[in-house]
Design an enzyme around this catalytic site. Structure first.
Site, PDB file in Angstrom:
ATOM      1  N   GLN A 102     -14.947   2.627  -6.254  1.00  0.00           N
ATOM      2  CA  GLN A 102     -14.217   1.496  -5.667  1.00  0.00           C
ATOM      3  C   GLN A 102     -12.743   1.856  -5.538  1.00  0.00           C
ATOM      4  O   GLN A 102     -11.959   1.083  -4.995  1.00  0.00           O
ATOM      5  CB  GLN A 102     -14.347   0.265  -6.566  1.00  0.00           C
ATOM      6  CG  GLN A 102     -15.771  -0.230  -6.720  1.00  0.00           C
ATOM      7  CD  GLN A 102     -15.864  -1.224  -7.880  1.00  0.00           C
ATOM      8  OE1 GLN A 102     -15.703  -2.414  -7.693  1.00  0.00           O
ATOM      9  NE2 GLN A 102     -16.110  -0.723  -9.070  1.00  0.00           N
ATOM     10  N   ASN A 103     -12.375   3.035  -6.065  1.00  0.00           N
ATOM     11  CA  ASN A 103     -10.952   3.381  -6.104  1.00  0.00           C
ATOM     12  C   ASN A 103     -10.479   3.940  -4.773  1.00  0.00           C
ATOM     13  O   ASN A 103     -11.202   4.690  -4.108  1.00  0.00           O
ATOM     14  CB  ASN A 103     -10.697   4.407  -7.216  1.00  0.00           C
ATOM     15  CG  ASN A 103     -11.014   3.837  -8.583  1.00  0.00           C
ATOM     16  OD1 ASN A 103     -11.135   2.620  -8.720  1.00  0.00           O
ATOM     17  ND2 ASN A 103     -11.150   4.691  -9.579  1.00  0.00           N
ATOM     18  N   LEU A 111     -13.620   0.080 -21.302  1.00  0.00           N
ATOM     19  CA  LEU A 111     -12.781  -0.202 -22.464  1.00  0.00           C
ATOM     20  C   LEU A 111     -13.241  -1.488 -23.147  1.00  0.00           C
ATOM     21  O   LEU A 111     -13.354  -1.556 -24.367  1.00  0.00           O
ATOM     22  CB  LEU A 111     -11.329  -0.345 -21.985  1.00  0.00           C
ATOM     23  CG  LEU A 111     -10.225  -0.227 -23.011  1.00  0.00           C
ATOM     24  CD1 LEU A 111     -10.388   1.032 -23.847  1.00  0.00           C
ATOM     25  CD2 LEU A 111      -8.873  -0.223 -22.309  1.00  0.00           C
ATOM     26  N   HIS A 128     -14.344   1.354  -0.955  1.00  0.00           N
ATOM     27  CA  HIS A 128     -13.197   0.512  -0.595  1.00  0.00           C
ATOM     28  C   HIS A 128     -12.126   1.298   0.174  1.00  0.00           C
ATOM     29  O   HIS A 128     -10.977   0.871   0.235  1.00  0.00           O
ATOM     30  CB  HIS A 128     -12.590  -0.142  -1.852  1.00  0.00           C
ATOM     31  CG  HIS A 128     -13.487  -1.186  -2.459  1.00  0.00           C
ATOM     32  ND1 HIS A 128     -13.300  -1.713  -3.719  1.00  0.00           N
ATOM     33  CD2 HIS A 128     -14.585  -1.809  -1.962  1.00  0.00           C
ATOM     34  CE1 HIS A 128     -14.257  -2.614  -3.983  1.00  0.00           C
ATOM     35  NE2 HIS A 128     -15.049  -2.676  -2.936  1.00  0.00           N
ATOM     36  N   ALA A 147     -12.029   6.019 -21.025  1.00  0.00           N
ATOM     37  CA  ALA A 147     -12.847   6.881 -20.173  1.00  0.00           C
ATOM     38  C   ALA A 147     -12.656   8.366 -20.489  1.00  0.00           C
ATOM     39  O   ALA A 147     -13.614   9.141 -20.421  1.00  0.00           O
ATOM     40  CB  ALA A 147     -12.526   6.615 -18.703  1.00  0.00           C
ATOM     41  N   CYS A 167      -5.271   6.465  20.569  1.00  0.00           N
ATOM     42  CA  CYS A 167      -5.237   5.522  21.706  1.00  0.00           C
ATOM     43  C   CYS A 167      -3.845   4.945  21.955  1.00  0.00           C
ATOM     44  O   CYS A 167      -3.664   4.194  22.908  1.00  0.00           O
ATOM     45  CB  CYS A 167      -6.253   4.390  21.483  1.00  0.00           C
ATOM     46  SG  CYS A 167      -5.720   3.170  20.262  1.00  0.00           S
ATOM     47  N   TYR A 199       0.825  -1.217   0.000  1.00  0.00           N
ATOM     48  CA  TYR A 199       0.000   0.000   0.000  1.00  0.00           C
ATOM     49  C   TYR A 199       0.861   1.270   0.000  1.00  0.00           C
ATOM     50  O   TYR A 199       0.428   2.297  -0.539  1.00  0.00           O
ATOM     51  CB  TYR A 199      -1.018  -0.026   1.157  1.00  0.00           C
ATOM     52  CG  TYR A 199      -2.126  -1.005   0.840  1.00  0.00           C
ATOM     53  CD1 TYR A 199      -3.133  -0.668  -0.067  1.00  0.00           C
ATOM     54  CD2 TYR A 199      -2.127  -2.286   1.365  1.00  0.00           C
ATOM     55  CE1 TYR A 199      -4.115  -1.573  -0.415  1.00  0.00           C
ATOM     56  CE2 TYR A 199      -3.116  -3.206   1.028  1.00  0.00           C
ATOM     57  CZ  TYR A 199      -4.100  -2.843   0.131  1.00  0.00           C
ATOM     58  OH  TYR A 199      -5.075  -3.749  -0.231  1.00  0.00           O
ATOM     59  N   ASP A 215      -7.663   5.752  -4.703  1.00  0.00           N
ATOM     60  CA  ASP A 215      -6.981   7.021  -4.973  1.00  0.00           C
ATOM     61  C   ASP A 215      -7.976   8.164  -4.729  1.00  0.00           C
ATOM     62  O   ASP A 215      -9.165   7.934  -4.510  1.00  0.00           O
ATOM     63  CB  ASP A 215      -6.449   7.055  -6.421  1.00  0.00           C
ATOM     64  CG  ASP A 215      -7.566   7.027  -7.471  1.00  0.00           C
ATOM     65  OD1 ASP A 215      -8.444   7.919  -7.454  1.00  0.00           O
ATOM     66  OD2 ASP A 215      -7.571   6.105  -8.318  1.00  0.00           O
ATOM     67  N   CYS A 259      -6.973   3.123  12.806  1.00  0.00           N
ATOM     68  CA  CYS A 259      -6.502   2.337  13.943  1.00  0.00           C
ATOM     69  C   CYS A 259      -7.371   1.090  14.058  1.00  0.00           C
ATOM     70  O   CYS A 259      -8.592   1.206  14.253  1.00  0.00           O
ATOM     71  CB  CYS A 259      -6.571   3.152  15.233  1.00  0.00           C
ATOM     72  SG  CYS A 259      -6.138   2.133  16.668  1.00  0.00           S
TER      73      CYS A 259
HETATM   74  P1  OAD Z   1     -10.490  -4.038 -12.649  1.00  0.00           P
HETATM   75  O1  OAD Z   1      -9.022  -3.986 -12.872  1.00  0.00           O
HETATM   76  O2  OAD Z   1     -11.107  -5.320 -12.268  1.00  0.00           O
HETATM   77  O3  OAD Z   1     -11.251  -3.532 -13.966  1.00  0.00           O
HETATM   78  C1  OAD Z   1     -10.895  -2.344 -14.598  1.00  0.00           C
HETATM   79  C2  OAD Z   1     -11.762  -2.194 -15.854  1.00  0.00           C
HETATM   80  O4  OAD Z   1     -11.435  -0.947 -16.440  1.00  0.00           O
HETATM   81  C3  OAD Z   1     -11.565  -3.271 -16.908  1.00  0.00           C
HETATM   82  O5  OAD Z   1     -12.817  -3.837 -17.266  1.00  0.00           O
HETATM   83  C4  OAD Z   1     -10.937  -2.529 -18.096  1.00  0.00           C
HETATM   84  O6  OAD Z   1     -11.418  -2.989 -19.355  1.00  0.00           O
HETATM   85  C5  OAD Z   1     -11.378  -1.111 -17.845  1.00  0.00           C
HETATM   86  N1  OAD Z   1     -10.442  -0.085 -18.346  1.00  0.00           N
HETATM   87  C6  OAD Z   1      -9.088  -0.122 -18.377  1.00  0.00           C
HETATM   88  N2  OAD Z   1      -8.594   1.021 -18.870  1.00  0.00           N
HETATM   89  C7  OAD Z   1      -9.668   1.813 -19.152  1.00  0.00           C
HETATM   90  C8  OAD Z   1      -9.812   3.136 -19.682  1.00  0.00           C
HETATM   91  N3  OAD Z   1      -8.758   3.890 -20.025  1.00  0.00           N
HETATM   92  N4  OAD Z   1     -11.069   3.619 -19.838  1.00  0.00           N
HETATM   93  C9  OAD Z   1     -12.156   2.875 -19.488  1.00  0.00           C
HETATM   94  N5  OAD Z   1     -12.073   1.631 -18.993  1.00  0.00           N
HETATM   95  C10 OAD Z   1     -10.851   1.105 -18.799  1.00  0.00           C
HETATM   96  O7  OAD Z   1     -10.816  -2.881 -11.575  1.00  0.00           O
HETATM   97  P2  OAD Z   1     -12.153  -2.678 -10.699  1.00  0.00           P
HETATM   98  O8  OAD Z   1     -13.361  -3.154 -11.410  1.00  0.00           O
HETATM   99  O9  OAD Z   1     -12.114  -1.287 -10.203  1.00  0.00           O
HETATM  100  O10 OAD Z   1     -10.859  -4.032  -4.568  1.00  0.00           O
HETATM  101  O11 OAD Z   1     -11.852  -3.643  -9.485  1.00  0.00           O
HETATM  102  C11 OAD Z   1     -12.763  -3.714  -8.431  1.00  0.00           C
HETATM  103  C12 OAD Z   1     -12.047  -4.013  -7.140  1.00  0.00           C
HETATM  104  O12 OAD Z   1     -11.217  -5.173  -7.294  1.00  0.00           O
HETATM  105  C13 OAD Z   1     -11.072  -2.952  -6.689  1.00  0.00           C
HETATM  106  O13 OAD Z   1     -11.688  -1.881  -5.998  1.00  0.00           O
HETATM  107  C14 OAD Z   1     -10.148  -3.708  -5.783  1.00  0.00           C
HETATM  108  C15 OAD Z   1      -9.942  -4.917  -6.665  1.00  0.00           C
HETATM  109  O14 OAD Z   1      -9.551  -6.069  -6.054  1.00  0.00           O
HETATM  110  C16 OAD Z   1     -10.203  -4.273  -3.425  1.00  0.00           C
HETATM  111  O15 OAD Z   1      -8.983  -4.240  -3.346  1.00  0.00           O
HETATM  112  C17 OAD Z   1     -11.088  -4.589  -2.264  1.00  0.00           C
END
Ligand code: OAD
Length: 233
Positions: free
Chosen positions: A88-89, A199, A106, A216, A136, A53, A91, A114
């Protein structure tokens, strides 16, 4: 008034230089979830987890919001509807792009939590193992992110928003992680029109009324301008 609920995932930050999880060469091709993103991993090897992290936090701190983050903030500011952003990000690029009241389901890399008392504070770029809680004093500092097996944040509030959505948009998410992957069903059941901007087609693409394939930074500003133009015509 219309109500727009937007769910974002790693794809919206990809063009800001932050790696996604499941694309080719993504984070989960380089690390095993069970090694770095579970409470058990943190208990077993806190140095490995903090290191993972710390690297994410350093990258995120150097990243800049892109045209997609900025377009969503513009949509919120111009208020053609009530606009709620759920991400879900971990950042903070939505905020850096000007968005307000973003629901980080997330958690956030720039916050520390803590594990003993629940106190939150601004995370330093490099968190140390067994750092003491400023409140604490327990040596229980952890990143304020949600790990697999933990309950995502803000869920009751998010479900309330979905239940009154008239438009639901999912942007840059692969639709493989629950509960976020099921938000489209909640919104559709509430009568919302649903749209995916990704994408590649996500795992749940067939559940959406409309899809806008592409990067995006191209699809999101186009979609936002369309909504804003609709208001003025
Ligand atoms: P993923 O990496 O699973 O999916 C990202 C998606 O973004 C994919 O379907 C790509 O096709 C798409 N993509 C990539 N580049 C792109 C762009 N320039 N424009 C548009 N789309 C694009 O990520 P998440 O779905 O966010 O959780 O993952 C969900 C969760 O899984 C995260 O929050 C994290 C991870 O494990 C935890 O850590 C709890």
């Amino acid at each position: 008034m219309e109500k727009i609920v937007i769910l974002t995932g790693a794809g919206i930050s990809a063009e800001s230089g932050l790696g996604t999880f499941r694309d080719q060469g993504g984070l989960w091709a380089q690390y095993r979830i069970e090694d770095v993103a579970t409470p058990e991993a943190f208990a077993r090897d806190p140095a490995l987890v903090q290191g993972f992290y710390n690297a994410r936090r350093t990258q995120a701190a150097a990243a800049r919001p892109n045209a997609a983050h900025q377009a969503l903030a513009r949509l919120q500011r111009n208020r053609p509807a009530e606009v709620t952003i759920v991400t879900q990000n971990v950042d903070s690029l939505h905020e850096a792009g000007g968005a307000r009241d973003v629901l980080h389901m997330h958690g956030r890399l720039d916050k520390a939590l803590c594990a003993a008392c629940g106190y939150r504070w601004e995370a330093p770029l490099e968190m140390q193992v067994a750092e003491p809680c400023p409140d604490c004093r327990s040596p229980s500092a952890r990143p304020d992110v949600v790990w697999f097996g933990e309950m995502p944040y803000h869920m009751p509030e998010i479900y309330d928003h979905l239940a009154s959505a008239t438009i639901f948009a999912a942007i840059g998410t692969s639709g493989q992680v629950y509960p976020a992957a099921a938000f489209v069903h909640e919104a559709a059941a509430a009568g919302a029109r649903t749209i995916e901007m990704n994408l590649e087609p996500s795992a749940g693409v067939s559940s959406f009324d409309e899809t806008l394939p592409g990067m995006a930074t191209e699809t999101v500003p186009r979609w936002v301008e369309g909504l804003l133009a609709r208001r003025t015509t």
